[in-house]
Design a protein around this motif. Sequence first.
Motif: not given
Length: 72
Positions: A40-49, A51-58
Amino acid sequence: MAANAKEFYDESVRRLSPKERLRLAAMILQELTDSAKTIQVSDNWSEQDLQELTAFALSHSENPHEQEKENP
């Protein structure tokens, strides 16, 4: 028993005839295609997703206040 795919291939698959290897590859691809239909594919981002994106970007962003090492 082989520890990884490369060892398994070398020990088992490589010994098969080209025709049997192609048949095996087709069977593997068919199974993967069938299993992909149930994902199942979803465009929703979890809180974990997020946080990981923010950490990566920073961790990959530039700090404009940090002086470049080449220009003292």
